[in-house]
Write an enzyme that holds these catalytic residues in place. Structure first.
Site, PDB file in Angstrom:
ATOM      1  N   HIS A  41      -5.455  -9.408  -0.820  1.00  0.00           N
ATOM      2  CA  HIS A  41      -5.506  -9.675   0.623  1.00  0.00           C
ATOM      3  C   HIS A  41      -6.689 -10.585   0.934  1.00  0.00           C
ATOM      4  O   HIS A  41      -7.719 -10.511   0.269  1.00  0.00           O
ATOM      5  CB  HIS A  41      -5.717  -8.372   1.402  1.00  0.00           C
ATOM      6  CG  HIS A  41      -4.755  -7.278   1.071  1.00  0.00           C
ATOM      7  ND1 HIS A  41      -4.921  -6.458  -0.022  1.00  0.00           N
ATOM      8  CD2 HIS A  41      -3.641  -6.859   1.701  1.00  0.00           C
ATOM      9  CE1 HIS A  41      -3.926  -5.588  -0.061  1.00  0.00           C
ATOM     10  NE2 HIS A  41      -3.133  -5.800   0.972  1.00  0.00           N
TER      11      HIS A  41
ATOM     12  N   ALA B 206       2.842  -2.011   4.066  1.00  0.00           N
ATOM     13  CA  ALA B 206       2.652  -0.916   5.013  1.00  0.00           C
ATOM     14  C   ALA B 206       2.255  -1.577   6.320  1.00  0.00           C
ATOM     15  O   ALA B 206       1.493  -2.549   6.320  1.00  0.00           O
ATOM     16  CB  ALA B 206       1.536  -0.018   4.514  1.00  0.00           C
TER      17      ALA B 206
ATOM     18  N   HIS C 240      -3.373   0.503  -4.628  1.00  0.00           N
ATOM     19  CA  HIS C 240      -2.841  -0.688  -5.295  1.00  0.00           C
ATOM     20  C   HIS C 240      -3.226  -0.607  -6.772  1.00  0.00           C
ATOM     21  O   HIS C 240      -4.397  -0.714  -7.120  1.00  0.00           O
ATOM     22  CB  HIS C 240      -3.433  -1.963  -4.682  1.00  0.00           C
ATOM     23  CG  HIS C 240      -2.887  -2.280  -3.327  1.00  0.00           C
ATOM     24  ND1 HIS C 240      -2.034  -3.323  -3.097  1.00  0.00           N
ATOM     25  CD2 HIS C 240      -3.059  -1.672  -2.139  1.00  0.00           C
ATOM     26  CE1 HIS C 240      -1.708  -3.349  -1.817  1.00  0.00           C
ATOM     27  NE2 HIS C 240      -2.333  -2.362  -1.209  1.00  0.00           N
TER      28      HIS C 240
ATOM     29  N   SER D 289       0.824  -1.219   0.000  1.00  0.00           N
ATOM     30  CA  SER D 289       0.000   0.000   0.000  1.00  0.00           C
ATOM     31  C   SER D 289       0.852   1.262   0.000  1.00  0.00           C
ATOM     32  O   SER D 289       1.678   1.449   0.890  1.00  0.00           O
ATOM     33  CB  SER D 289      -0.866   0.058   1.259  1.00  0.00           C
ATOM     34  OG  SER D 289      -1.848  -0.910   1.221  1.00  0.00           O
TER      35      SER D 289
ATOM     36  N   ASN E 264       2.349   4.122  10.558  1.00  0.00           N
ATOM     37  CA  ASN E 264       1.596   4.713  11.686  1.00  0.00           C
ATOM     38  C   ASN E 264       1.960   3.964  12.959  1.00  0.00           C
ATOM     39  O   ASN E 264       2.470   2.848  12.895  1.00  0.00           O
ATOM     40  CB  ASN E 264       0.074   4.569  11.436  1.00  0.00           C
ATOM     41  CG  ASN E 264      -0.319   3.125  11.201  1.00  0.00           C
ATOM     42  OD1 ASN E 264      -0.147   2.592  10.092  1.00  0.00           O
ATOM     43  ND2 ASN E 264      -0.815   2.472  12.227  1.00  0.00           N
TER      44      ASN E 264
ATOM     45  N   TYR F 223      -8.588 -10.098   3.379  1.00  0.00           N
ATOM     46  CA  TYR F 223      -9.708  -9.246   3.832  1.00  0.00           C
ATOM     47  C   TYR F 223     -10.568  -8.729   2.679  1.00  0.00           C
ATOM     48  O   TYR F 223     -11.683  -8.261   2.889  1.00  0.00           O
ATOM     49  CB  TYR F 223      -9.220  -8.080   4.710  1.00  0.00           C
ATOM     50  CG  TYR F 223      -8.435  -7.009   3.998  1.00  0.00           C
ATOM     51  CD1 TYR F 223      -9.032  -6.125   3.093  1.00  0.00           C
ATOM     52  CD2 TYR F 223      -7.081  -6.838   4.245  1.00  0.00           C
ATOM     53  CE1 TYR F 223      -8.310  -5.152   2.448  1.00  0.00           C
ATOM     54  CE2 TYR F 223      -6.340  -5.863   3.609  1.00  0.00           C
ATOM     55  CZ  TYR F 223      -6.965  -5.021   2.717  1.00  0.00           C
ATOM     56  OH  TYR F 223      -6.239  -4.055   2.068  1.00  0.00           O
ATOM     57  N   GLU F 224     -10.044  -8.816   1.459  1.00  0.00           N
ATOM     58  CA  GLU F 224     -10.864  -8.401   0.311  1.00  0.00           C
ATOM     59  C   GLU F 224     -11.892  -9.468  -0.036  1.00  0.00           C
ATOM     60  O   GLU F 224     -12.733  -9.265  -0.903  1.00  0.00           O
ATOM     61  CB  GLU F 224      -9.972  -8.148  -0.913  1.00  0.00           C
ATOM     62  CG  GLU F 224      -9.064  -6.948  -0.754  1.00  0.00           C
ATOM     63  CD  GLU F 224      -8.095  -6.821  -1.922  1.00  0.00           C
ATOM     64  OE1 GLU F 224      -8.481  -6.224  -2.935  1.00  0.00           O
ATOM     65  OE2 GLU F 224      -6.972  -7.336  -1.824  1.00  0.00           O
TER      66      GLU F 224
ATOM     67  N   HIS G 230      -6.823   4.819   6.789  1.00  0.00           N
ATOM     68  CA  HIS G 230      -6.085   4.361   5.601  1.00  0.00           C
ATOM     69  C   HIS G 230      -5.371   5.553   4.948  1.00  0.00           C
ATOM     70  O   HIS G 230      -4.279   5.405   4.387  1.00  0.00           O
ATOM     71  CB  HIS G 230      -7.046   3.684   4.622  1.00  0.00           C
ATOM     72  CG  HIS G 230      -6.365   3.068   3.432  1.00  0.00           C
ATOM     73  ND1 HIS G 230      -5.383   2.099   3.544  1.00  0.00           N
ATOM     74  CD2 HIS G 230      -6.511   3.281   2.100  1.00  0.00           C
ATOM     75  CE1 HIS G 230      -4.960   1.755   2.331  1.00  0.00           C
ATOM     76  NE2 HIS G 230      -5.628   2.462   1.442  1.00  0.00           N
TER      77      HIS G 230
ATOM     78  N   MET H 159      -1.729  -6.431   7.456  1.00  0.00           N
ATOM     79  CA  MET H 159      -2.816  -7.290   6.960  1.00  0.00           C
ATOM     80  C   MET H 159      -2.425  -8.086   5.713  1.00  0.00           C
ATOM     81  O   MET H 159      -3.288  -8.510   4.952  1.00  0.00           O
ATOM     82  CB  MET H 159      -4.034  -6.432   6.634  1.00  0.00           C
ATOM     83  CG  MET H 159      -4.520  -5.563   7.784  1.00  0.00           C
ATOM     84  SD  MET H 159      -5.858  -4.483   7.232  1.00  0.00           S
ATOM     85  CE  MET H 159      -5.942  -3.307   8.587  1.00  0.00           C
ATOM     86  N   SER H 160      -1.121  -8.241   5.482  1.00  0.00           N
ATOM     87  CA  SER H 160      -0.714  -8.952   4.256  1.00  0.00           C
ATOM     88  C   SER H 160       0.494  -9.830   4.538  1.00  0.00           C
ATOM     89  O   SER H 160       0.735 -10.214   5.673  1.00  0.00           O
ATOM     90  CB  SER H 160      -0.377  -7.930   3.163  1.00  0.00           C
ATOM     91  OG  SER H 160       0.786  -7.213   3.516  1.00  0.00           O
TER      92      SER H 160
HETATM   93  N1  HPA Z   1      -2.548  -2.326  11.397  1.00  0.00           N
HETATM   94  C1  HPA Z   1      -2.731  -3.226  10.416  1.00  0.00           C
HETATM   95  N2  HPA Z   1      -2.355  -3.013   9.175  1.00  0.00           N
HETATM   96  C2  HPA Z   1      -1.747  -1.846   8.887  1.00  0.00           C
HETATM   97  C3  HPA Z   1      -1.526  -0.877   9.862  1.00  0.00           C
HETATM   98  C4  HPA Z   1      -1.942  -1.127  11.196  1.00  0.00           C
HETATM   99  O1  HPA Z   1      -1.781  -0.312  12.116  1.00  0.00           O
HETATM  100  N3  HPA Z   1      -0.904   0.173   9.236  1.00  0.00           N
HETATM  101  C5  HPA Z   1      -0.763  -0.188   7.940  1.00  0.00           C
HETATM  102  N4  HPA Z   1      -1.268  -1.414   7.717  1.00  0.00           N
END
Ligand code: HPA
Length: 272
Positions: A83, A113, A61, A30, A235, A85-86, A247, A211-212
């Site tokens: 992913h 990310a 993406h 991402s 973050n 989650y998609e 996001h 998440m990947s």
């Molecule tokens: N959590 C999960 N996935 C992420 C995060 C997070 O804080 N930041 C970027 N992808």
């Protein structure tokens, strides 16, 4: 059609576009697609034009597979990944890995990310993934094993190749940037984690959360590829700062580190 057969079909389609075996497949996470500007392109293919390939649904993406040269090496770069989650199945999420495996590409480099679980990290840091915690990831190898893709009980003792970690450390030194080395914890998403989940991840030994990556690298190891993982800390994870996660924040930090990240990737590739 089996996963093996699907992957072989796509491999045959792609091999009509290039006449070499890339040294590495690189997955751009991402907000990290800018590295694709560093590539002297031989072929650029939209996922939607590859029959049987899933299509990426996440903002940030692009959904392109690029073959070309970067850092003096031939690479295949995925700008955009899939992913769980998609709503994609484990098979769909790992299909590209199987295509690369069957093409004979030796190195699988994943980027992502992620949120900092380690409170000494800060947004913009880059982390070489030393190992991962995948307890929260549904197994992508469940079901009948296809011996053409790998063995039934693969070892996960060295998911992230020590040799490639060494190369990444050397690359950071060469371009004079400081990078972290730590443990990536998979959480399925798409919701960000709760503060209690992040505290739990910290107790388990995680430095970053995302998440990947884990579904893909398990398949890559099963398929005997060497794996390197680089996380861009976008973050602080939930509960560390008194503010909600978005996001947009993830994408903004990705943009901020674009240059450093691209230079790092290019140097890594040149040292392969
Ligand atoms: N959590 C999960 N996935 C992420 C995060 C997070 O804080 N930041 C970027 N992808």
């Amino acid at each position: 059609m089996s996963l093996f057969e699907k992957a072989i079909r796509i491999k045959e389609i792609l091999e009509k576009r290039i006449d070499y075996i890339p040294d590495a497949a690189i997955v751009l996470g991402s907000g990290l697609g800018a590295f694709s500007n560093e590539i002297q392109v031989d072929a650029e293919i939209d996922y939607k034009d590859i029959e049987g390939f899933p299509v990426s649904t996440v903002k940030g993406h692009a959904g392109k597979l690029i073959f070309g040269t970067a850092g003096g090496k031939k690479i295949a770069a995925m700008s955009g990944r899939f992913h769980l989650y998609e709503g994609y199945s484990p098979e769909e999420v790992t299909l590209p890995v199987r295509v690369f495996q069957l093409m004979g590409i030796p190195n699988y480099i994943v980027t992502n990310a992620s949120g900092a679980v380690n409170t000494s990290y800060k947004p913009g840091d880059l982390m070489i993934i030393e190992d991962h915690i995948g307890f929260f990831c549904p197994s992508v190898l469940a079901g009948e094993n296809d011996e053409r893709l790998g063995i039934r009980f693969p070892s996960m003792s060295e998911v992230y190749s020590k040799e490639l970690i060494h190369i990444a450390e050397k690359a950071a030194e060469n371009i004079d940037i400081k990078v972290k080395k730590g443990i990536y914890c998979y959480c399925k998403g798409p919701m960000f984690e709760t503060p209690a989940e992040i505290r739990a991840a910290r107790i388990l030994g995680a430095d970053a959360v995302g998440m990947s990556t884990v579904p893909e690298v398990i398949s890559a190891v099963h398929g005997n590829m060497r794996v390197l993982g680089i996380s861009c800390i976008t973050n602080m994870a939930a509960g560390i700062l008194d503010q909600p996660l978005t996001h947009a924040e993830v994408m903004e930090t990705g943009k901020m580190v674009e240059e450093k990240f691209s230079a790092f990737m290019k140097e890594i590739v040149s040292l392969l």
